[in-house]
Design a protein around this motif. Structure first.
Motif, PDB file in Angstrom:
ATOM      1  N   ARG A 164       7.408  -5.233   1.943  1.00 25.93           N
ATOM      2  CA  ARG A 164       5.963  -4.953   1.985  1.00 25.93           C
ATOM      3  C   ARG A 164       5.518  -4.623   3.402  1.00 25.93           C
ATOM      4  N   ALA A 165       6.022  -5.384   4.383  1.00 27.37           N
ATOM      5  CA  ALA A 165       5.654  -5.131   5.779  1.00 27.37           C
ATOM      6  C   ALA A 165       6.135  -3.758   6.230  1.00 27.37           C
ATOM      7  N   ARG A 166       7.371  -3.382   5.852  1.00 29.64           N
ATOM      8  CA  ARG A 166       7.872  -2.057   6.233  1.00 29.64           C
ATOM      9  C   ARG A 166       6.999  -0.956   5.649  1.00 29.64           C
ATOM     10  N   ALA A 167       6.645  -1.091   4.391  1.00 33.30           N
ATOM     11  CA  ALA A 167       5.811  -0.077   3.754  1.00 33.30           C
ATOM     12  C   ALA A 167       4.448   0.013   4.443  1.00 33.30           C
ATOM     13  N   GLN A 168       3.857  -1.136   4.730  1.00 32.77           N
ATOM     14  CA  GLN A 168       2.532  -1.116   5.338  1.00 32.77           C
ATOM     15  C   GLN A 168       2.569  -0.618   6.785  1.00 32.77           C
TER      16      GLN A 168
END
Length: 937
Positions: free
Chosen positions: A843-847
């Motif tokens: 999720r952090a990578r995507a955001q």
């Protein structure tokens, strides 16, 4: 001789090799008069021709009077004279050329005043030239130094100048120092050799030349900053006013909307200023000269802080200097020692700086000398002053500050600032919201807590910033260290200011391409990582993702201190892993020993037992191969007995198989797969192996397909489980294994686990191959989207550290973790934690990639508005200027900014449409990608 290069016959260098004789002949021809005429080619001139100029394009020979007349506008050329045998050098001064200042070219002066009887020395790009110079002493004459400047000659002094340098030479030297970092001494010695390469005496004007260079740089700095258009003059220059500002950083009044301070919380992060703090210990200064003998000219006008204020601050805060702050992170003694090494005989051990971390540009009044490192053991005093000095010149709402020891430096920063001057810290303590992070490359040297709490990858609203920009800037500045370390303090600061300004300008003129490359990379990466995150979320049970979402939202909003990225379970010790592996081996052997083959077996049981026998054969072959040639008699006996038992079971099973699959015996006979004394020669023939060779009930193929489909998922689960065990083993080895004995044992256990992964992968591949055959026969479709081809690169762990091929922000998850998983036995407590951490990181990578696209668009907008604002500022200066020169320069600077503005607009004209392509496109203020909006706070 060119036979070996026939395949490279089109190479320009090889073609030129064949022309070397012609080139050599032409070089020799130029040494003589060749076809030159005996008389001067000037019309109506009967004098013999004996002089030529190598610097002029005209290669003809002229007489003495004509060569002097032709060089009235080029008085610094060095001509050559034909002495009846060869050409030797001579000066135009010796031929009678005199230069008159203070009047237009060719106009006589009523009262010429010779400079000096022994000549006036001019340092030019052609060498060090001695000329005959006449100043103007008419009643309306201007001062001599101004006469020189109007002739584009920079005087070495304003009191009876005897030496000057041409503007052309100074521009050349300045650009050379920027590009090649050549020192002034080396450059001047090259001019000396260019003047005379025989070692004959040449006027020594090195000291004067270096003084001219300093003054030239300083005047150019003031000119570019618009100080020549200000009524307050040089003394009215504010601190940092002459620095080249970053157009992409938020600059209030220059590139931000008028209502930017009223921005809602959901959007204000795009106006945050990203700062990076670092020190360079190569930029030392030896104990040479002092500020009295060698004062700085810039006085805080550009990047270095004002020296007097800086030193007064350091001297007046001895209490902070003597207070030792205990380290709560890894010990930085190595860093301290590195900063102090080579400190003997130095006045400055290095340079500290604060710069914008997203664009790698030095900030105004944000650079200062260090004494004994970064004051690690004395309260970080130097870096505190530089930080507050930098922040004082900015009025943004949010700051993101990166420092390789941010976890220590920021802890007591507020307490330390209470003893600092209020005007220094007021801006930082009044309205700024600041987050402190550690650069990505340096983060891995910190403790696990720091790697979670100070990570750019895991912190919202920072995009793909890495905080490592100072390191890239130092790589460009390090080559100048050798020439600046022996300079006086003022000269060194002015020189570095000049280099920093050029470094910033080169960044500015390349923004149109660098920001475009970044967004061309960010959009596809955003699409990939958003897709991976949604796929991973879909593969997990809904209740699991719902729990993960609530956990991370509560942590990000401050409603909970339970960090979702932190591993709560203890690392499995080597002893526990070894026990678990032994228990699994015991269970496998027990299952093999208790396997009964009943006489009345159903078709489904027949296929099930056949698959079990295939696995037992494979396991036995692996175990026999692992024994090797060094096996004991007892080990070989146990393996042989196990093989015999298995052969008997295979024989019994094959007898029953003949009832369901008549004709299989003939197939076995043809393939030599009947039970024999060697298990390696025995194989289990199932319907997938003989679909078109013998007749049998199609239900057998259906049973095999269903069983293999389940087995494929089982082996995939086994691969995942063993990968988690392997990750735990690596952590256990790093944390607990000390000494050769423990490390050897850990390595053996790791190899054991790796062997299990290979076995599970091989069995999965075999089952999938059979499924492909059966699905074509039975018409099965859709199953391949879940059971993909398992390549070696797909077998990688959830843990970021196990995938060394890419950084955390670019790492992609293998498809094996995004295949739907059951919520039962496989998702153990350990796997649930690993999935939670990886889900949060995914999720952090995507955001972060989504944020990067938003930030890049905002930065492009800011760059365009900054160039427009600066162009308007120069237009205003042009309209208010009182002289033609001031108007011309202002208009030229306006044209420069408009050119940059046009380049950016043309390069980025399609960026808006491009960013909207792909998955995960958002705009500033919109929520980033999530999978469970039901519990969004």
């Amino acid at each position: 001789m060119f036979a070996n290069y026939s395949h490279q016959k089109d190479s320009p260098l090889l073609v030129w090799l064949q022309e070397r004789d012609a080139f050599l002949r032409e070089f020799i021809r130029l040494e003589g008069r060749d076809d030159a005429t005996a008389l001067c080619p000037t019309p109506d001139c009967p004098m013999p021709a004996a002089f030529r100029c190598p610097q002029c394009f005209d290669t003809r020979l002229f007489c003495q009077d004509c060569i002097v007349a032709n060089h009235t506008a080029n008085p610094f050329h060095q001509v050559e004279r034909w002495n009846s045998r060869f050409f030797d050098r001579c000066s135009l001064r010796s031929l009678g050329l005199r230069i008159q200042l203070g009047h237009p070219l060719g106009q006589a002066c009523h009262k010429p005043a010779p400079a000096f009887g022994d000549g006036f020395v001019v340092i030019t790009s052609h060498g060090v030239v001695c000329i005959s110079l006449d100043f103007c002493d008419c009643t309306s004459a201007i001062p001599r130094e101004l006469q020189l400047l109007r002739a584009r000659l920079f005087p070495a002094t304003t009191v009876d100048p005897r030496t000057a340098a041409t503007f052309e030479l100074l521009r050349l030297f300045q650009l050379l120092t920027f590009g090649s970092k050549v020192s002034g001494f080396e450059f001047y010695q090259s001019l000396v050799r260019l003047t005379n390469n025989l070692g004959e005496p040449v006027p020594d004007r090195y000291t004067a030349f270096m003084r001219i260079v300093r003054e030239w740089r300083h005047i150019r700095l003031l000119k570019r900053a618009g100080r020549g258009h200000s009524t307050s003059g040089v003394l009215g220059t504010a601190e940092g006013e002459c620095a080249v500002l970053c157009p992409a950083c938020p600059q209030p009044g220059k590139n931000l909307p008028s209502d930017w301070q009223d921005t809602p919380d959901s959007k204000r992060w795009i106006y945050a200023l990203f700062l990076a703090i670092d020190a360079n210990f190569r930029l030392k200064r030896l104990s040479a000269s002092n500020d009295v003998r060698d004062p700085g000219l810039n006085r805080g006008y550009a990047y270095f802080v004002e020296e007097r204020k800086y030193k007064d601050f350091l001297a007046s805060h001895t209490a902070v200097m003597n207070s030792v702050e205990p380290s709560t992170c890894n010990n930085y003694d190595a860093v301290k020692l590195a900063s102090l090494r080579g400190g003997k005989g130095t006045t400055a051990s290095g340079v500290g700086t604060i710069e914008c971390s997203r664009h790698d540009m030095k900030r105004p009044v944000s650079v200062g000398d260090l004494q004994l490192g970064e004051r690690y053991v004395w309260g970080y005093l130097n870096m505190d002053y530089l930080y507050f000095s930098s922040v004082r010149n900015h009025s943004s709402l949010d700051l993101v500050v990166s420092y390789d020891i941010a976890c220590q430096w920021s802890t007591n920063l507020a307490r330390r600032s209470t003893s600092y001057p209020p005007d220094l810290v007021a801006a930082a303590n009044s309205h700024l919201s600041t987050r402190y992070l550690v650069p990505k490359f340096h983060l891995y040297a910190h403790r696990n807590d720091c790697q979670i709490n100070y990570s750019f990858n895991l912190t919202p609203n920072v995009g793909r910033t890495d905080g490592e920009s100072p390191e890239r800037g130092w790589a460009a500045m390090n080559p100048v260290a050798s020439s600046t370390k022996e300079m006086g303090p003022g000269s060194r600061r002015d020189t570095l200011d000049d280099h920093f300004g050029d470094y910033n300008w080169r960044k500015i003129i390349s923004f149109h391409s660098t920001l475009l490359r970044r967004i061309q990379e960010a959009v596809p990466m955003r699409s990939d990582h958003v897709g991976d995150f949604l796929t991973l979320s879909t593969s997990l049970p809904a209740e699991t993702t719902l729990a993960f979402s609530k956990l991370i939202w509560d942590w990000e909003t401050g409603a909970s201190t339970n960090n979702p990225y932190e591993a709560k379970l203890e690392v499995v010790s080597a002893t526990k892993v070894r026990l678990a592996l032994a228990q699994e081996d015991t269970a496998a052997l027990a299952q093999e020993g208790n396997m009964a083959v009943h006489e009345s077996i159903s078709a489904s049981v027949l296929i099930s037992q056949g698959l079990d026998l295939q696995e037992q054969i494979a396991r036995l072959q692996v175990d026999i191969q692992a024994l090797g040639s060094a096996a004991t008699d007892h080990q070989r006996t146990l393996a042989l007995e196990r093989q015999n038992r298995l052969l008997r079971r295979i024989s019994t099973w094959q007898a029953v198989q003949e009832l369901y699959m008549p004709g299989v015996t003939a197939v076995r006979r043809r393939t030599n797969s009947s039970p024999s004394g060697d298990i390696s020669q025995c194989s289990i023939i199932l319907p997938s192996d003989v679909l078109t060779q013998i007749p049998f009930d199609v239900r057998l193929a259906e049973y095999e397909w269903r069983l293999r489909h389940g087995l494929a998922f089982d082996y995939l689960a086994e691969v995942r489980r063993q990968l988690l065990v392997l990750s735990s083993m690596y952590q256990s080895k790093d944390r607990y294994s000390r000494g050769q004995a423990h490390n050897t044992r850990s390595v053996m256990l790791i190899k054991n686990v790796q062997a299990r992964i290979v076995f599970a992968k091989t069995k999965y591949t075999m089952n999938r191959a059979a499924l492909v055959v059966l699905s074509d026969f039975l018409g099965k479709e859709g199953w391949q989207s879940s059971l993909k081809v398992l390549a070696d690169e797909d077998v990688r762990s959830l843990k970021g550290g196990d995938d060394a091929s890419s950084s955390e922000g670019r790492r992609t998850l293998s498809w094996i973790w995004m295949t739907a998983m059951p919520s039962g036995a496989e998702v153990t407590e350990t796997m649930n934690e690993a999935l939670r951490i990886e889900w949060c990181k995914s999720r952090a990578r995507a955001q972060r990639w989504q944020e990067e696209c938003v930030l890049l668009q905002e930065e492009m907008r800011r760059v365009i508005q900054f160039h427009q604002s600066t162009a308007n500022q120069w237009l205003t200066r042009a309209n208010e200027a009182e002289t033609e020169g001031a108007r011309a320069y202002a208009w030229r600077q306006q044209a420069v900014r408009e050119t940059l503005l046009t380049m950016c607009r043309e390069t980025w004209k399609d960026v808006g449409q491009f960013v909207e392509m792909g998955e995960g496109a958002v705009k500033a203020g919109q929520p980033l990608i999530e999978c469970c909006d039901r519990v969004r706070p």
